[in-house]
Design a protein around this motif. Structure first.
Motif, PDB file in Angstrom:
ATOM      1  N   PRO A   1       2.280  -1.016  11.112  1.00  0.00           N
ATOM      2  CA  PRO A   1       2.231  -0.386   9.888  1.00  0.00           C
ATOM      3  C   PRO A   1       3.037  -0.941   9.140  1.00  0.00           C
ATOM      4  CG  PRO A   1       2.213   1.149  12.435  1.00  0.00           C
ATOM      5  CD  PRO A   1       2.349  -0.357  12.316  1.00  0.00           C
ATOM      6  N   VAL A   2       4.433  -1.494   9.261  1.00  0.00           N
ATOM      7  CA  VAL A   2       5.212  -2.053   8.757  1.00  0.00           C
ATOM      8  C   VAL A   2       4.487  -3.642   8.186  1.00  0.00           C
ATOM      9  CG1 VAL A   2       5.651  -3.949  10.617  1.00  0.00           C
ATOM     10  CG2 VAL A   2       7.951  -3.571   8.784  1.00  0.00           C
ATOM     11  N   ALA A   3       3.233  -3.762   8.579  1.00  0.00           N
ATOM     12  CA  ALA A   3       2.846  -5.508   7.813  1.00  0.00           C
ATOM     13  C   ALA A   3       1.763  -4.141   6.257  1.00  0.00           C
ATOM     14  CB  ALA A   3       1.548  -5.795   8.136  1.00  0.00           C
ATOM     15  N   LEU A   4       1.958  -2.913   6.425  1.00  0.00           N
ATOM     16  CA  LEU A   4       0.921  -2.462   5.396  1.00  0.00           C
ATOM     17  C   LEU A   4       1.549  -1.631   4.694  1.00  0.00           C
ATOM     18  CD1 LEU A   4      -2.040  -1.309   8.169  1.00  0.00           C
ATOM     19  CD2 LEU A   4      -1.835  -3.791   6.661  1.00  0.00           C
ATOM     20  N   ASP A   5       2.936  -0.579   5.197  1.00  0.00           N
ATOM     21  CA  ASP A   5       3.139   0.559   4.353  1.00  0.00           C
ATOM     22  C   ASP A   5       4.354   0.199   2.842  1.00  0.00           C
ATOM     23  OD1 ASP A   5       4.291   3.076   4.364  1.00  0.00           O
ATOM     24  OD2 ASP A   5       4.421   3.783   5.153  1.00  0.00           O
ATOM     25  N   GLY A   6       3.311   0.149   2.113  1.00  0.00           N
ATOM     26  CA  GLY A   6       4.595  -0.367   1.009  1.00  0.00           C
ATOM     27  C   GLY A   6       5.650   1.547   0.221  1.00  0.00           C
ATOM     28  N   GLY A   7       5.853   2.282   1.058  1.00  0.00           N
ATOM     29  CA  GLY A   7       6.432   3.408   0.795  1.00  0.00           C
ATOM     30  C   GLY A   7       5.700   3.696  -0.041  1.00  0.00           C
ATOM     31  N   SER A   8       6.629   5.288  -0.990  1.00  0.00           N
ATOM     32  CA  SER A   8       5.536   5.923  -1.873  1.00  0.00           C
ATOM     33  C   SER A   8       5.374   5.650  -2.506  1.00  0.00           C
ATOM     34  CB  SER A   8       6.731   6.897  -2.763  1.00  0.00           C
ATOM     35  OG  SER A   8       8.110   5.808  -3.225  1.00  0.00           O
ATOM     36  N   ASP A   9       5.256   4.372  -4.098  1.00  0.00           N
ATOM     37  CA  ASP A   9       4.806   3.984  -4.344  1.00  0.00           C
ATOM     38  C   ASP A   9       4.293   2.655  -4.311  1.00  0.00           C
ATOM     39  OD1 ASP A   9       7.153   2.472  -4.916  1.00  0.00           O
ATOM     40  OD2 ASP A   9       7.719   2.375  -7.035  1.00  0.00           O
ATOM     41  N   GLY A  10       3.962   2.184  -2.665  1.00  0.00           N
ATOM     42  CA  GLY A  10       3.690   1.013  -2.151  1.00  0.00           C
ATOM     43  C   GLY A  10       4.645  -0.403  -2.822  1.00  0.00           C
TER      44      GLY A  10
ATOM     45  N   VAL B   1       0.502  -0.941   0.224  1.00  0.00           N
ATOM     46  CA  VAL B   1      -0.086   0.260  -0.493  1.00  0.00           C
ATOM     47  C   VAL B   1       0.803   1.196   0.086  1.00  0.00           C
ATOM     48  CG1 VAL B   1      -1.668   0.856   1.425  1.00  0.00           C
ATOM     49  CG2 VAL B   1      -1.614  -1.473   1.450  1.00  0.00           C
ATOM     50  N   PRO B   2       0.433   2.394  -1.066  1.00  0.00           N
ATOM     51  CA  PRO B   2       1.514   3.160  -1.004  1.00  0.00           C
ATOM     52  C   PRO B   2       1.414   4.179   0.753  1.00  0.00           C
ATOM     53  CG  PRO B   2       0.664   2.804  -3.150  1.00  0.00           C
ATOM     54  CD  PRO B   2      -0.015   2.480  -1.981  1.00  0.00           C
ATOM     55  N   THR B   3       2.278   4.899   0.979  1.00  0.00           N
ATOM     56  CA  THR B   3       2.398   5.614   1.773  1.00  0.00           C
ATOM     57  C   THR B   3       1.116   6.273   2.199  1.00  0.00           C
ATOM     58  OG1 THR B   3       4.780   5.336   2.316  1.00  0.00           O
ATOM     59  CG2 THR B   3       3.548   6.673   3.728  1.00  0.00           C
ATOM     60  N   ALA B   4       0.666   6.632   1.328  1.00  0.00           N
ATOM     61  CA  ALA B   4      -0.051   8.057   1.408  1.00  0.00           C
ATOM     62  C   ALA B   4      -1.774   7.693   0.698  1.00  0.00           C
ATOM     63  CB  ALA B   4      -0.228   9.113   0.190  1.00  0.00           C
ATOM     64  N   GLU B   5      -2.035   6.162   0.581  1.00  0.00           N
ATOM     65  CA  GLU B   5      -2.727   6.046   0.449  1.00  0.00           C
ATOM     66  C   GLU B   5      -2.864   4.889   1.593  1.00  0.00           C
ATOM     67  OE1 GLU B   5      -3.913   3.301  -2.907  1.00  0.00           O
ATOM     68  OE2 GLU B   5      -2.955   5.389  -4.284  1.00  0.00           O
ATOM     69  N   LEU B   6      -2.847   5.156   3.522  1.00  0.00           N
ATOM     70  CA  LEU B   6      -2.842   3.806   3.447  1.00  0.00           C
ATOM     71  C   LEU B   6      -4.338   4.847   4.959  1.00  0.00           C
ATOM     72  CD1 LEU B   6       0.672   3.395   5.746  1.00  0.00           C
ATOM     73  CD2 LEU B   6      -0.283   1.644   4.732  1.00  0.00           C
ATOM     74  N   ILE B   7      -4.215   5.357   4.694  1.00  0.00           N
ATOM     75  CA  ILE B   7      -5.013   6.845   5.286  1.00  0.00           C
ATOM     76  C   ILE B   7      -6.427   6.220   4.633  1.00  0.00           C
ATOM     77  CG2 ILE B   7      -5.158   8.586   2.973  1.00  0.00           C
ATOM     78  CD1 ILE B   7      -5.810   8.902   7.228  1.00  0.00           C
ATOM     79  N   MET B   8      -6.816   5.426   3.392  1.00  0.00           N
ATOM     80  CA  MET B   8      -8.109   5.045   3.050  1.00  0.00           C
ATOM     81  C   MET B   8      -7.706   3.570   3.316  1.00  0.00           C
ATOM     82  SD  MET B   8      -7.222   6.755  -0.932  1.00  0.00           S
ATOM     83  CE  MET B   8      -5.899   6.443  -1.032  1.00  0.00           C
TER      84      MET B   8
ATOM     85  N   GLY C   1      -2.973  -2.616 -10.062  1.00  0.00           N
ATOM     86  CA  GLY C   1      -2.542  -0.679 -10.632  1.00  0.00           C
ATOM     87  C   GLY C   1      -1.195  -0.632 -10.554  1.00  0.00           C
ATOM     88  N   GLN C   2      -0.277  -1.606  -9.664  1.00  0.00           N
ATOM     89  CA  GLN C   2       1.191  -2.259  -9.607  1.00  0.00           C
ATOM     90  C   GLN C   2       2.166  -3.137 -10.402  1.00  0.00           C
ATOM     91  OE1 GLN C   2       0.813  -2.972  -5.589  1.00  0.00           O
ATOM     92  NE2 GLN C   2       1.142  -0.377  -5.158  1.00  0.00           N
ATOM     93  N   VAL C   3       0.777  -3.819 -11.343  1.00  0.00           N
ATOM     94  CA  VAL C   3       1.867  -4.691 -12.412  1.00  0.00           C
ATOM     95  C   VAL C   3       2.786  -4.583 -13.007  1.00  0.00           C
ATOM     96  CG1 VAL C   3       1.752  -6.066 -13.972  1.00  0.00           C
ATOM     97  CG2 VAL C   3      -0.232  -6.058 -12.114  1.00  0.00           C
ATOM     98  N   ASP C   4       2.923  -3.328 -14.473  1.00  0.00           N
ATOM     99  CA  ASP C   4       3.907  -3.110 -15.002  1.00  0.00           C
ATOM    100  C   ASP C   4       4.493  -2.505 -14.488  1.00  0.00           C
ATOM    101  OD1 ASP C   4       2.108  -3.961 -16.984  1.00  0.00           O
ATOM    102  OD2 ASP C   4       1.284  -1.915 -17.521  1.00  0.00           O
ATOM    103  N   ALA C   5       4.914  -1.975 -13.238  1.00  0.00           N
ATOM    104  CA  ALA C   5       5.994  -1.454 -12.476  1.00  0.00           C
ATOM    105  C   ALA C   5       6.480  -2.463 -12.080  1.00  0.00           C
ATOM    106  CB  ALA C   5       5.664  -0.050 -11.447  1.00  0.00           C
TER     107      ALA C   5
END
Length: 272
Positions: A191-200, A173-180, A228-232
């Protein structure tokens, strides 16, 4: 299990429904089953209506047909992650050497162990000591070692280049989307189990790069990822010499990626 009258159970259902619990009847039955007496039931209901995850109150989560022990703060296995078990089973043959990273409660390893044909090695790793303690209890009957540490770091060096399967439900999960995220996850899970950094993909990138060295030729990496992260992530896997494929479950909305280490010369250039 405490005994309650139909009227008392109906009152529990009403409280749960008023608090926004969609499956109030089912939750009420489970809480009644878990409570030793009426006082304990009242305490569980009080905690549930304030938003505490049902799984923490029960002490277990259902995953792939099993009750997996879950301690407070440990990532609760989601139904959609069953896709990882299916994907891993499909690419893993007899006598496999398997490691689960970011194992949390150890749910993936426990479910996969029932599906593999005589695995030669099973092991799990997590960075969170609380998750490791939980996984060790869940996997004790399978004699699976659970290491505490960062990804591959705590594993024996002799395993490098010899694993047939590496699976990980790493945070994406991207950090900015944790709130959702639902409040139950956001407020109660580590949080360490959820937060995937800036782009997840901060953790999944590291998993991919290291897996290219830890997998045996022909071995597979299996991970969960956002659609939405598959291509990256595919670009990362390709860059390190792994051959990626996507698996999607329409019913649960889950997406998994598998990545095979080639057995040809082109794949072996990434060993060093």
């Amino acid at each position: 299990m405490t005994r309650v009258s139909a009227t008392e159970q109906a009152a529990v259902v009403t409280r749960l429904r008023s608090a926004g619990c969609v499956w109030a009847e089912e939750e009420a039955a489970l809480l009644v089953e878990a409570a030793a007496d009426a006082q304990a039931l009242a305490a569980l209901v009080d905690r549930r209506v304030t938003g505490e995850p049902l799984e923490y109150l029960l002490g277990w989560a259902e995953f792939c047909g099993e009750r997996i022990g879950v301690d407070s703060g440990v990532f609760v296995p989601r139904a959609r992650t069953a896709l990882l078990v299916e994907a891993a089973t499909a690419v893993t043959g007899p006598g496999a050497r398997v490691v689960e990273l970011c194992c949390g409660s150890g749910a993936l390893t426990r479910a996969l162990a029932r599906r593999l044909v005589v695995p030669r090695l099973l092991a799990a790793v997590d960075l969170d000591p609380a998750a490791v303690a939980c996984a060790r209890r869940n996997l004790a009957g399978l004699a699976v070692p659970v290491f505490v540490g960062d990804l591959f770091d705590p594993l024996p060096a002799a395993w490098r280049g010899g694993l047939d399967l590496v699976m990980a439900n790493a945070p994406y999960v991207p950090t900015a989307e944790l709130i959702m995220l639902p409040a139950e996850a956001r407020q109660y899970e580590a949080p360490v189990a959820l937060d995937g950094g800036s782009d997840g993909l901060a953790v999944l990138r590291r998993v991919a790069v290291a897996a290219a060295h830890w997998l045996a030729p022909g071995g597979h990496l299996v991970v969960e990822v956002g659609a939405g992260q598959v291509d990256a992530l595919r670009a990362v896997l390709t860059e390190v010499g792994l051959v990626a494929a996507v698996v999607h479950d329409e019913e649960t909305g889950a997406t998994a990626m598998t990545a095979r280490r080639p057995t040809d010369v082109a794949g072996r250039r990434h060993e060093n």
